[in-house]
Design a protein around this motif. Structure first.
Motif, short mmCIF file in Angstrom:
data_model
loop_
_atom_site.label_atom_id
_atom_site.label_comp_id
_atom_site.label_asym_id
_atom_site.label_seq_id
_atom_site.Cartn_x
_atom_site.Cartn_y
_atom_site.Cartn_z
N GLN A 243 25.74 -44.96 -10.12
CA GLN A 243 27.20 -44.86 -10.06
C GLN A 243 27.83 -46.24 -10.14
OE1 GLN A 243 27.87 -42.71 -6.40
NE2 GLN A 243 27.80 -40.71 -7.39
N ASN A 244 27.26 -47.19 -9.45
CA ASN A 244 27.78 -48.56 -9.46
C ASN A 244 27.72 -49.18 -10.86
OD1 ASN A 244 28.61 -50.94 -7.57
ND2 ASN A 244 27.00 -51.79 -8.86
N ALA A 245 26.72 -48.76 -11.65
CA ALA A 245 26.56 -49.29 -13.01
C ALA A 245 27.35 -48.50 -14.03
CB ALA A 245 25.08 -49.29 -13.39
N GLY A 246 28.10 -47.48 -13.60
CA GLY A 246 28.90 -46.69 -14.51
C GLY A 246 28.10 -45.68 -15.31
N VAL A 247 26.91 -45.31 -14.83
CA VAL A 247 26.05 -44.37 -15.54
C VAL A 247 26.19 -42.96 -15.00
CG1 VAL A 247 23.66 -43.78 -16.08
CG2 VAL A 247 24.39 -46.17 -16.13
N ALA A 248 26.14 -42.81 -13.69
CA ALA A 248 26.24 -41.49 -13.05
C ALA A 248 27.68 -41.19 -12.66
CB ALA A 248 25.35 -41.42 -11.81
N GLU A 249 28.05 -39.92 -12.74
CA GLU A 249 29.38 -39.50 -12.36
C GLU A 249 29.54 -39.52 -10.84
OE1 GLU A 249 30.31 -35.74 -14.03
OE2 GLU A 249 30.54 -36.51 -16.07
N HIS A 250 30.74 -39.88 -10.41
CA HIS A 250 31.07 -39.91 -8.98
C HIS A 250 31.98 -38.72 -8.72
CE1 HIS A 250 32.50 -41.23 -5.07
NE2 HIS A 250 31.60 -42.19 -5.08
N ILE A 251 31.37 -37.53 -8.58
CA ILE A 251 32.14 -36.30 -8.46
C ILE A 251 32.83 -36.21 -7.11
CG2 ILE A 251 32.00 -33.78 -8.50
CD1 ILE A 251 29.65 -34.05 -10.42
N SER A 252 32.12 -36.56 -6.05
CA SER A 252 32.70 -36.53 -4.71
C SER A 252 31.99 -37.56 -3.85
CB SER A 252 32.56 -35.13 -4.09
OG SER A 252 31.20 -34.87 -3.75
N GLU A 253 32.50 -37.76 -2.64
CA GLU A 253 31.91 -38.72 -1.73
C GLU A 253 30.51 -38.30 -1.30
OE1 GLU A 253 33.01 -41.62 -0.91
OE2 GLU A 253 34.86 -41.39 -2.06
N ARG A 254 30.20 -36.98 -1.41
CA ARG A 254 28.91 -36.48 -0.96
C ARG A 254 27.89 -36.35 -2.10
NH1 ARG A 254 28.66 -35.05 4.03
NH2 ARG A 254 26.73 -33.92 3.63
N THR A 255 28.26 -36.77 -3.29
CA THR A 255 27.35 -36.61 -4.43
C THR A 255 26.01 -37.29 -4.17
OG1 THR A 255 29.18 -36.48 -6.01
CG2 THR A 255 27.02 -37.07 -6.88
N ALA A 256 26.05 -38.56 -3.80
CA ALA A 256 24.81 -39.29 -3.55
C ALA A 256 24.11 -38.80 -2.29
CB ALA A 256 25.09 -40.78 -3.45
N LEU A 257 24.89 -38.45 -1.26
CA LEU A 257 24.30 -38.02 0.01
C LEU A 257 23.48 -36.74 -0.14
CD1 LEU A 257 27.26 -38.63 2.50
CD2 LEU A 257 25.20 -40.02 2.22
N GLU A 258 23.90 -35.84 -1.02
CA GLU A 258 23.24 -34.54 -1.13
C GLU A 258 22.26 -34.47 -2.30
OE1 GLU A 258 26.23 -31.52 -1.14
OE2 GLU A 258 26.93 -32.00 0.89
N THR A 259 21.89 -35.61 -2.85
CA THR A 259 20.93 -35.64 -3.95
C THR A 259 19.50 -35.71 -3.40
OG1 THR A 259 22.49 -36.75 -5.42
CG2 THR A 259 20.16 -36.89 -6.00
N THR A 275 21.16 -31.35 -9.42
CA THR A 275 20.92 -32.23 -10.55
C THR A 275 21.74 -33.49 -10.38
OG1 THR A 275 20.91 -32.35 -12.98
CG2 THR A 275 22.79 -31.26 -11.95
N VAL A 276 21.43 -34.50 -11.17
CA VAL A 276 22.18 -35.76 -11.17
C VAL A 276 22.99 -35.81 -12.46
CG1 VAL A 276 22.04 -38.27 -11.13
CG2 VAL A 276 20.42 -36.92 -9.80
N ARG A 277 24.30 -35.76 -12.33
CA ARG A 277 25.18 -35.69 -13.50
C ARG A 277 25.50 -37.11 -13.98
NH1 ARG A 277 26.52 -30.58 -14.11
NH2 ARG A 277 27.84 -31.15 -15.88
N LEU A 278 25.24 -37.34 -15.26
CA LEU A 278 25.52 -38.63 -15.88
C LEU A 278 26.81 -38.56 -16.68
CD1 LEU A 278 21.95 -39.60 -17.18
CD2 LEU A 278 22.96 -39.95 -14.92
N ARG A 279 27.41 -39.70 -16.92
CA ARG A 279 28.64 -39.75 -17.71
C ARG A 279 28.36 -39.37 -19.16
NH1 ARG A 279 31.29 -45.39 -17.12
NH2 ARG A 279 32.86 -44.34 -18.40
N PRO A 280 29.39 -38.91 -19.88
CA PRO A 280 29.19 -38.49 -21.28
C PRO A 280 28.51 -39.58 -22.12
CG PRO A 280 31.37 -37.86 -20.53
CD PRO A 280 30.78 -38.70 -19.44
N GLY A 281 27.52 -39.15 -22.89
CA GLY A 281 26.79 -40.07 -23.75
C GLY A 281 25.51 -40.60 -23.16
N PHE A 282 25.40 -40.56 -21.82
CA PHE A 282 24.18 -41.00 -21.14
C PHE A 282 23.24 -39.81 -20.95
CE2 PHE A 282 27.26 -44.20 -19.89
CZ PHE A 282 26.53 -45.37 -19.96
N LYS A 283 21.94 -40.07 -21.00
CA LYS A 283 20.97 -39.02 -20.70
C LYS A 283 19.62 -39.65 -20.42
CE LYS A 283 19.40 -38.01 -25.43
NZ LYS A 283 19.21 -36.94 -26.43
N PHE A 284 18.78 -38.88 -19.73
CA PHE A 284 17.40 -39.29 -19.51
C PHE A 284 16.54 -38.69 -20.62
CE2 PHE A 284 18.78 -39.61 -14.96
CZ PHE A 284 18.57 -40.97 -14.83
#
Length: 296
Positions: A243-259, A275-284
């Motif tokens: 999220q800090n690198a602009g790769v993963a979406e920051h849907i809510s404050e609990r996104t990282a906590l509940e992963t 699942t871990v949601r990435l921003r458009p265009g990014f993928k694993f």
């Protein structure tokens, strides 16, 4: 007599735990000595060397650990068992990146210290950032971390940015894609420095096992929505980094906590939850098996 019985109830189960812990610590020390004294032959690459060359900052690595090898202590081993039991294998029929395995730990590839421009993308300069019970939040050389691992399986999830073609040597990434890579590398470097310094200041290593046990039990008892602690500290750290690198979406404050760690194995394009949601265009990209040993 009652006091004697109470003492025996404490001492008897403690003895085998202490014996196991000593064995685990000695085994880890032998592994460390083997890796640290390994002879490096110039121009000769090992399997781990070749695998590290495939890695770039932002890639995620997952571990199917052997809980009996957790040398950080009984708390770390207990956390490992509970995470495998309560947090792993929750696929509910959904497809995931790999078959089999209970991946209870993860970390992220980050850049190492840069002395000149060439160091930024030099594979030998890559570090592995993770949350641990023994050392807190730590970044250590990626190659050393892979060689020290005694996990059953280790898999790599390569991150691909918009417009990028990983593993295509004949394709030159457009300037916009390269700028995106440079930005991710810079942000991950700053995040690594910030988190490792904060970990040392707050003595995070002392709390890691407790947080891991609490997160697994909270999920098993369905109490995690009321907790401000992460389900998995290792997965929380990786999501925060992305999220800090602009790769993963920051849907809510609990996104990282509940992963959970195995959420990285579910394709966010086809899964609504876990699942871990990435921003458009990014993928694993498809998972790469870095190491796989006997399931026993």
């Amino acid at each position: 007599r009652v006091l004697g019985r109470m003492t025996a109830m404490v001492v008897v189960p403690t003895v085998p735990v202490l014996v196991w812990w000593k064995y685990a610590r000695d085994d880890r020390q032998r592994q460390f000595q083997q890796v640290s004294t390994k002879v490096r032959v110039p121009n000769v690459q090992t399997i781990d060397d070749l695998m590290v060359e495939k890695c770039q900052p932002g890639d995620v690595i997952l571990f199917d650990r052997r809980c009996e090898k957790c040398a950080a202590g009984p708390g770390a081993a207990l956390a490992c068992v509970l995470k495998k039991t309560l947090l792993c294998g929750r696929d509910d029929g959904r497809m995931r990146a790999v078959d089999g395995g209970a991946y209870d730990h993860c970390g992220i590839v980050v850049p190492g210290p840069v002395e000149n421009g060439k160091d930024k993308y030099d594979p030998s300069n890559l570090l592995f950032l993770e949350a641990t019970a023994g050392n807190g939040i730590i970044a250590r050389p990626l190659l050393t971390r892979l060689e020290m691992s005694q996990s059953r399986s280790v898999i790599l999830l390569p991150l691909m940015t918009p417009g990028e073609r990983r593993y295509d040597d004949d394709y030159e990434n457009p300037p916009r894609t390269q700028r995106m890579r440079d930005y991710i590398t810079t942000q991950l470097s700053q995040f690594t420095q910030q988190m490792t310094e904060e970990s040392a200041k707050q003595h995070y290593a002392r709390a890691h096992s407790t947080l891991s046990v609490g997160g697994a039990l909270g999920y098993g008892l369905n109490l995690y929505p009321y907790s401000s602690a992460p389900l998995s500290p290792s997965a929380w750290l990786v999501v925060e980094a992305l999220q800090n690198a602009g790769v993963a979406e920051h849907i809510s404050e609990r996104t990282a906590l509940e992963t959970k760690d195995e959420d990285f194995l579910h394709d966010f394009r086809f899964c609504e939850t876990d699942t871990v949601r990435l921003r458009p265009g990014f993928k694993f990209l498809p998972a790469v098996m870095l190491r796989e040993t006997s399931r026993s």
